[in-house]
Design a protein around this motif. Structure first.
Motif, PDB file in Angstrom:
ATOM      1  N   TYR A 671     -37.922  89.158  45.676  1.00 35.37           N
ATOM      2  CA  TYR A 671     -36.351  89.105  45.688  1.00 35.37           C
ATOM      3  C   TYR A 671     -35.932  88.788  44.302  1.00 35.37           C
ATOM      4  O   TYR A 671     -36.068  88.321  43.542  1.00 35.37           O
ATOM      5  CB  TYR A 671     -35.325  88.322  46.473  1.00 35.37           C
ATOM      6  N   ILE A 672     -34.907  89.201  43.007  1.00 32.17           N
ATOM      7  CA  ILE A 672     -34.383  88.732  42.691  1.00 32.17           C
ATOM      8  C   ILE A 672     -32.387  88.641  42.808  1.00 32.17           C
ATOM      9  O   ILE A 672     -32.237  89.547  43.339  1.00 32.17           O
ATOM     10  CB  ILE A 672     -34.492  89.668  41.119  1.00 32.17           C
ATOM     11  N   THR A 673     -32.194  87.481  42.397  1.00 34.56           N
ATOM     12  CA  THR A 673     -30.561  87.168  42.772  1.00 34.56           C
ATOM     13  C   THR A 673     -30.244  86.340  40.935  1.00 34.56           C
ATOM     14  O   THR A 673     -31.107  86.146  40.426  1.00 34.56           O
ATOM     15  CB  THR A 673     -30.608  86.581  43.631  1.00 34.56           C
ATOM     16  N   GLY A 674     -28.648  87.042  40.668  1.00 37.31           N
ATOM     17  CA  GLY A 674     -28.515  86.036  39.761  1.00 37.31           C
ATOM     18  C   GLY A 674     -27.229  86.885  39.064  1.00 37.31           C
ATOM     19  O   GLY A 674     -26.284  87.539  39.856  1.00 37.31           O
ATOM     20  N   THR A 675     -27.250  86.830  37.709  1.00 34.32           N
ATOM     21  CA  THR A 675     -25.919  87.193  37.288  1.00 34.32           C
ATOM     22  C   THR A 675     -25.795  88.569  36.200  1.00 34.32           C
ATOM     23  O   THR A 675     -27.074  88.044  35.462  1.00 34.32           O
ATOM     24  CB  THR A 675     -24.211  86.600  37.120  1.00 34.32           C
ATOM     25  N   ASN A 676     -25.302  89.366  35.960  1.00 34.25           N
ATOM     26  CA  ASN A 676     -25.100  90.164  34.396  1.00 34.25           C
ATOM     27  C   ASN A 676     -24.512  89.893  33.438  1.00 34.25           C
ATOM     28  O   ASN A 676     -23.948  88.586  33.587  1.00 34.25           O
ATOM     29  CB  ASN A 676     -24.811  91.370  35.144  1.00 34.25           C
ATOM     30  N   SER A 677     -24.439  90.129  32.324  1.00 33.84           N
ATOM     31  CA  SER A 677     -24.208  89.432  31.722  1.00 33.84           C
ATOM     32  C   SER A 677     -22.471  90.010  32.027  1.00 33.84           C
ATOM     33  O   SER A 677     -21.654  89.047  30.742  1.00 33.84           O
ATOM     34  CB  SER A 677     -23.928  90.535  29.853  1.00 33.84           C
ATOM     35  N   ALA A 678     -21.341  90.067  32.474  1.00 35.92           N
ATOM     36  CA  ALA A 678     -20.343  89.975  33.094  1.00 35.92           C
ATOM     37  C   ALA A 678     -20.042  89.039  33.774  1.00 35.92           C
ATOM     38  O   ALA A 678     -18.519  89.079  34.305  1.00 35.92           O
ATOM     39  CB  ALA A 678     -19.394  91.649  32.925  1.00 35.92           C
ATOM     40  N   GLY A 679     -20.942  88.506  34.010  1.00 34.71           N
ATOM     41  CA  GLY A 679     -20.453  87.385  35.297  1.00 34.71           C
ATOM     42  C   GLY A 679     -20.938  88.020  37.024  1.00 34.71           C
ATOM     43  O   GLY A 679     -20.335  86.964  37.862  1.00 34.71           O
ATOM     44  N   GLU A 680     -20.817  89.013  36.640  1.00 34.93           N
ATOM     45  CA  GLU A 680     -21.146  89.737  38.314  1.00 34.93           C
ATOM     46  C   GLU A 680     -22.637  88.982  39.295  1.00 34.93           C
ATOM     47  O   GLU A 680     -23.577  89.865  38.683  1.00 34.93           O
ATOM     48  CB  GLU A 680     -20.844  91.431  37.845  1.00 34.93           C
ATOM     49  N   GLN A 681     -22.412  89.481  40.179  1.00 37.13           N
ATOM     50  CA  GLN A 681     -23.732  89.014  40.793  1.00 37.13           C
ATOM     51  C   GLN A 681     -24.071  90.254  41.346  1.00 37.13           C
ATOM     52  O   GLN A 681     -24.124  90.600  41.524  1.00 37.13           O
ATOM     53  CB  GLN A 681     -23.425  88.335  42.722  1.00 37.13           C
ATOM     54  N   TYR A 682     -25.440  89.754  41.494  1.00 34.02           N
ATOM     55  CA  TYR A 682     -26.549  91.585  41.543  1.00 34.02           C
ATOM     56  C   TYR A 682     -27.601  90.854  42.716  1.00 34.02           C
ATOM     57  O   TYR A 682     -27.811  89.517  42.697  1.00 34.02           O
ATOM     58  CB  TYR A 682     -27.251  91.613  40.312  1.00 34.02           C
ATOM     59  N   GLN A 683     -28.119  91.575  43.054  1.00 33.56           N
ATOM     60  CA  GLN A 683     -29.597  91.539  43.928  1.00 33.56           C
ATOM     61  C   GLN A 683     -30.306  92.748  44.462  1.00 33.56           C
ATOM     62  O   GLN A 683     -29.369  93.273  44.320  1.00 33.56           O
ATOM     63  CB  GLN A 683     -29.414  90.786  45.762  1.00 33.56           C
ATOM     64  N   ARG A 684     -31.937  92.791  43.946  1.00 36.03           N
ATOM     65  CA  ARG A 684     -32.024  93.397  44.344  1.00 36.03           C
ATOM     66  C   ARG A 684     -33.609  93.184  44.489  1.00 36.03           C
ATOM     67  O   ARG A 684     -34.310  91.766  44.541  1.00 36.03           O
ATOM     68  CB  ARG A 684     -33.440  93.646  42.210  1.00 36.03           C
ATOM     69  N   VAL A 685     -34.616  94.101  45.385  1.00 38.47           N
ATOM     70  CA  VAL A 685     -35.968  93.628  45.651  1.00 38.47           C
ATOM     71  C   VAL A 685     -36.302  94.646  46.164  1.00 38.47           C
ATOM     72  O   VAL A 685     -36.910  95.919  45.932  1.00 38.47           O
ATOM     73  CB  VAL A 685     -35.336  93.873  47.870  1.00 38.47           C
ATOM     74  N   LEU A 686     -38.213  94.372  46.548  1.00 41.24           N
ATOM     75  CA  LEU A 686     -39.018  95.670  45.862  1.00 41.24           C
ATOM     76  C   LEU A 686     -39.094  95.312  47.493  1.00 41.24           C
ATOM     77  O   LEU A 686     -39.772  94.582  48.122  1.00 41.24           O
ATOM     78  CB  LEU A 686     -40.415  94.464  45.512  1.00 41.24           C
ATOM     79  N   PRO A 687     -39.129  96.594  48.318  1.00 40.95           N
ATOM     80  CA  PRO A 687     -38.606  96.900  49.639  1.00 40.95           C
ATOM     81  C   PRO A 687     -40.824  96.882  50.128  1.00 40.95           C
ATOM     82  O   PRO A 687     -40.469  96.249  51.389  1.00 40.95           O
ATOM     83  CB  PRO A 687     -38.514  98.010  49.547  1.00 40.95           C
ATOM     84  N   SER A 688     -41.450  97.208  49.122  1.00 38.00           N
ATOM     85  CA  SER A 688     -42.743  97.125  49.866  1.00 38.00           C
ATOM     86  C   SER A 688     -43.182  95.194  50.294  1.00 38.00           C
ATOM     87  O   SER A 688     -43.014  94.463  49.439  1.00 38.00           O
ATOM     88  CB  SER A 688     -44.071  97.575  48.463  1.00 38.00           C
ATOM     89  N   MET A 689     -44.081  95.498  51.212  1.00 34.62           N
ATOM     90  CA  MET A 689     -44.826  93.694  52.255  1.00 34.62           C
ATOM     91  C   MET A 689     -45.980  93.767  51.130  1.00 34.62           C
ATOM     92  O   MET A 689     -46.821  94.591  51.338  1.00 34.62           O
ATOM     93  CB  MET A 689     -44.351  94.034  53.517  1.00 34.62           C
ATOM     94  N   PHE A 690     -46.037  92.009  50.731  1.00 36.62           N
ATOM     95  CA  PHE A 690     -47.318  91.235  50.430  1.00 36.62           C
ATOM     96  C   PHE A 690     -47.415  91.066  52.016  1.00 36.62           C
ATOM     97  O   PHE A 690     -46.482  90.012  52.554  1.00 36.62           O
ATOM     98  CB  PHE A 690     -47.090  90.657  49.382  1.00 36.62           C
TER      99      PHE A 690
END
Length: 930
Positions: A671-690
């Motif tokens: 997963y990655i999380t954080g904020t974008n340039s507008a200060g909004e929270q985001y979340q993304r995931v790579l769904p394939s499993m290790f």
């Protein structure tokens, strides 16, 4: 002087595992090099690809499918450095004619692959060709001749004019008191030339002590030992690797322009659709459909819904560049059909009809494997069946290949082979289940049949979902493809867990780049979605597109509000949930990498298969863009954070991050999380499993195979766990596989074992056909498993002889002269195509008479002629300057081609002296002079 030696030592130690003889293959800071290597093949290819994506398609940022296309080209480009035998691959040794022929053939093969809708082969060929084009500007003197634009004839079929075989092109480098020799002014020709590199098939000729042909140069190029010394390569910003390092950036810049020129030329010869396919513009739409006798009603529903989805996408950014259809039947699956035209795809889809099968279990896993193999990286595969599988042993291969390619697989099950507790009635003596007359039957509850565990494994590892549904729901769930397959698809959350009557809630931040969001739940239809303002999403809301299923829901919401969304689910048993969006910002890929490659030109390459505990812990993560802040997590499938880790952006590609992780012992997602340039929270995931393992399957490099020929690939099992017996399963997409040397291998703890897979190419196989062989191993005791894939391309292979130039004896000095025979074999002979090599000792000569006054008592002094090992006598003349044996041999490869060579072994007169070679004057195997 001591300071200079210290600097040299530091440089050599730092550089010992990463010295180079071409632009570095891939990005990633290795050891202490950091960014000092300059621009890599990956950088140069990426620059050209992005320029053309903007020029051809108006894309400022690459979509996920375009990024995956670029990754394939980059990987193929980098792998060329595994072959340092053929000078023409790197335009070394004035191999301009061969390089031009190679590039011309590459264009033909690429265009032929696109005509067959095989974009993966086309990208492979393109990557290889771009490596040769890019090396031209680093390895030749094109830049030194004052050129700032690409060669107008390179890769265009016109012969290049260059220095003749006896024309001297370089003088020795000037002495220097610094770490590096001053090689800035060693060129003495106004003609085109390129440097010679040791070990390649173009050998550097000797034309004089002070002047002659140029070398490639650098600390690993042994051709510099042949005058003139130095070299002209511009591969890096490190002078000990690149004598003309001051021109590195100029060479890389023109190499990027030349890469663009080559691809623009290709564009003139292909259709617009083929160009889109080459660049991966648009997603892949892939279906594997069981068409055995009981599937008639299901096939009809799928045909109707898929055709509607295809028609709705024509002319939009979501129009697929590649359509895939794999029929699943028994006793065979396929063949795989690929299309770049939606009408052709629909025609093939509507030609499917239910027939055959006989027994209930079918070959679903084989069908899914074929669909995954044909899919673009980052694609989606939808499988429809009403039966269990009879090829469950292939589940690991399907799951592994899907995880490697980031392909999500969605098995849709409408029954199993028990028919106990089925949701609808089964007519006596028939395999066809009756269809309810009203969709209201959905309210009756979820189906009660058991889902094949291999389907669940494939869905879990790939990041897809299993749907167990009633037969009349086939058309409804087919609409899932329209919800999740997009050109700018981004995964926000991926969950797999168990419910026991208590509700579970999951939150996901949505940023303003997300223009559409889909909540897909399987295993329960008791789910409620809440907006950021706390209001539930209602079935009557105008922004909602709802697909209600008996055992799940698929809710798509247009233009979702920025903020934290929540979904609450309840019920009992296992369930899965994916939250996907349409957004230009995504987590493109995550790969564990290792330092690999031929000696002298290593780089960071993706490991084959799943990571091995305590061994593979370097992770590369690729994003589509660089956000304001980014955090990296490893999480369980249930969503719990296992660990966070730090990752650093690559020097040249800021969207590529490298980090070191402590590999968990259980499966995990990135997963990655954080904020974008507008200060909004985001979340993304790579769904394939290790799935971390204690066993690794090491594949051989893929090869070109001629029609009508066979090949044996040797795989190695490295076991870091306890002793185990590993069962082997293998399948390839072209059915070239004829068998394995064994079906199981017992490997001791911390040991290794080998086995072979045999491929045979039918004589009528078209050239440029690519075979993908996927092999899996499973431990009978530990349950540990892993996989690897080898790709072979059908080509007219020109067999090459082995290379004897680097041969050396197994024993270089024999002492004391105790008159005993010492076995000596020949080492260092290589084969450019990796074939087996047989050594034959032809003659043994020496520089001393074998008999006579002062010659010792040994006569003959050698034996072993016509064998692979020479027996040399530990003896020398008591009155001479030492003996030198000359062992002459022939090395022959599997193709029957051979090279001849010679190695020398000395017997010094005494312990403190060195034998002097007076020439190969006498036959060591007889008592007479030569």
């Amino acid at each position: 002087m001591k300071t200079m030696h210290r600097l040299l030592l530091i440089s050599l130690v730092c550089f010992s595992t990463t010295y180079l003889n071409a632009f570095c293959p891939k990005n990633g800071d290795i050891k202490c090099l950091k960014g000092a290597v300059g621009l890599t093949h990956e950088d140069i290819t990426t620059i050209a690809f992005k320029v053309l994506a903007k020029e051809f398609f108006g894309k400022d940022k690459l979509s996920p499918s375009m990024q995956k296309a670029l990754e394939k080209i980059v990987d193929s480009n980098a792998l060329v450095d595994e072959n340092q035998h053929l000078a023409s691959l790197h335009v070394d040794g004035e191999s301009f004619d061969e390089a031009q022929t190679r590039l011309s053939n590459a264009k033909t093969a690429l265009e032929k692959a696109l005509s067959k809708d095989d974009a993966e082969v086309a990208r492979t060929v393109l990557g290889i060709a771009l490596h040769t084009i890019q090396d031209f500007y680093s390895h030749s003197n094109w830049i030194e001749l004052g050129n700032t634009a690409p060669n107008p004839f390179l890769g265009r079929g016109t012969p290049l004019s260059f220095a003749g075989p006896t024309d001297k092109t370089c003088i020795n480098c000037l002495p220097s008191i610094s770490v590096c020799l001053d090689c800035s002014f060693n060129l003495i020709t106004g003609q085109l030339t390129s440097g010679y590199y040791s070990g390649e098939d173009h050998k550097k000729p000797f034309l004089g002590l002070l002047s002659g042909k140029c070398s490639h140069g650098g600390i690993t190029d042994n051709s510099t030992f042949i005058p003139p010394n130095g070299g002209i390569n511009k591969d890096t910003l490190l002078c000990i690797a690149s004598p003309h390092t001051d021109l590195h950036l100029a060479a890389a810049t023109v190499a990027a322009l030349a890469s663009e020129q080559f691809i623009r030329d290709i564009k003139q010869d292909i259709t617009d659709k083929q160009l889109r396919e080459l660049f991966g513009v648009g997603p892949t739409l892939a279906f594997a459909i069981d068409d055995t006798g009981s599937m008639g009603d299901i096939i009809g529903q799928v045909q109707s819904q898929v055709a509607q989805a295809v028609d709705a996408r024509v002319g939009t950014p979501d129009e697929p560049s590649n359509y895939i259809l794999v029929p699943i039947n028994d006793p065979v699956d396929g063949p795989t059909a690929q299309f770049d035209n939606p009408d052709d795809f629909k025609s093939a889809l509507f030609s499917l009809f239910a027939s055959g099968g006989g027994d209930c279990p079918e070959l679903q896993n084989g069908g899914m494997l074929m669909a995954v193999d044909a899919s673009e990286k980052g694609g989606d595969v939808f499988m429809f069946t009403d039966a269990s599988s009879k090829d469950g042993g292939l589940a690991g291969a399907v799951a592994g290949l899907a995880a490697t390619k980031n392909v999500q697989v969605y098995p849709m099950a409408f029954g199993d082979c028990s028919f106990f507790g089925a949701p609808t009635s089964l007519a006596p003596g028939s395999l066809t289940q009756s269809v309810p007359t009203s969709a209201a039957a959905v309210l009756a509850g979820a189906p009660t049949f058991n889902v094949d565990p291999s389907y669940q494994e494939i869905a879990d590892v790939s990041g897809g979902q299993v749907f167990a549904l009633q037969r009349f729901e086939a058309g409804a769930v087919a609409r899932l493809a329209n919800a999740v397959v997009h050109d700018d698809a981004a995964q926000l959350l991926s969950i797999g867990d168990t419910l026991s009557g208590t509700a579970k809630s999951f939150s996901v931040p949505v940023d303003s780049s997300v223009t559409q969001i889909t909540f897909s739940v399987s295993g329960t239809n008791a789910a409620t979605i809440f907006r950021p303002n706390g209001n539930p999403v209602l079935s009557t809301d105008p922004d909602l597109n709802l697909i209600a299923l008996s055992n799940g829901i698929i809710s798509t919401i247009a233009t979702p509000a920025v903020g934290i969304w929540t979904i609450t689910v309840n019920g009992s048993g296992t369930f899965s949930m994916n939250v996907s969006g349409v957004s230009p910002f995504s987590l493109r890929s995550a790969h564990f990498v290792e330092v690999r490659g031929r000696s002298g030109h290593q780089g960071l390459y993706n490991i084959p298969g799943f990571p091995v505990l305590a061994v593979d812990n370097n992770l590369r993560v690729d994003l589509s863009d660089t956000p304001a802040t980014v955090n990296f997590d490893l999480r369980t499938k249930a969503g719990s954070v296992i660990q966070s880790f730090a990752a650093t952006a690559d020097t040249n590609l800021p969207t590529v991050f490298f980090g070191t992780v402590a590999i968990p012992t259980s499966p995990f997602l990135t997963y990655i999380t954080g904020t974008n340039s507008a200060g909004e929270q985001y979340q993304r995931v790579l769904p394939s499993m290790f799935k971390p393992q204690t066993v690794k399957l090491v594949p051989p490099p893929g090869e070109n195979i001629a029609p009508g020929k066979t090949i044996a690939y040797t795989f190695r099992i490295d076991n870091t766990g306890s002793q185990d017996t590993f069962t082997i399963n293998a399948k390839d997409n072209r059915n070239f596989l004829t068998g394995l040397s064994t079906n199981s291998v017992t490997v001791p703890a911390n040991g290794s074992g080998n086995f072979k897979a045999f491929l045979a190419v039918p004589p009528d196989t078209p050239l440029a056909t690519q075979d993908s062989l996927t092999v899996t191993i499973s431990g009978s005791i530990s349950g540990g498993s892993n996989f690897a894939t080898v790709e072979s391309t059908v080509e007219n292979v020109t067999a090459l002889p082995p290379d004897c130039s680097l041969a050396q004896p197994s024993v270089t000095t024999i002492f004391p002269p105790n008159k005993k025979f010492v076995p000596v074999s020949v080492l260092g002979v290589t084969d450019p195509q990796g074939q087996n090599i047989a050594i034959n000792i032809d003659r043994v000569l020496q520089d001393e008479p074998t008999d006579g006054p002062g010659q010792g008592q040994g006569c003959p002094a050698a034996s072993g002629i016509n064998s692979s090992t020479a027996q040399l006598l530990a003896d020398r003349s008591g009155t001479g300057n030492g003996r030198v044996y000359h062992v002459l041999f022939t090395a022959t490869n599997d193709s029957g081609l051979s090279c001849q060579g010679e190695v020398k072994v000395s017997v010094p007169h005494d312990k403190s002296s060195t034998a002097v070679d007076d020439g190969a004057l006498f036959d060591s195997t007889s008592c007479a002079a030569k």
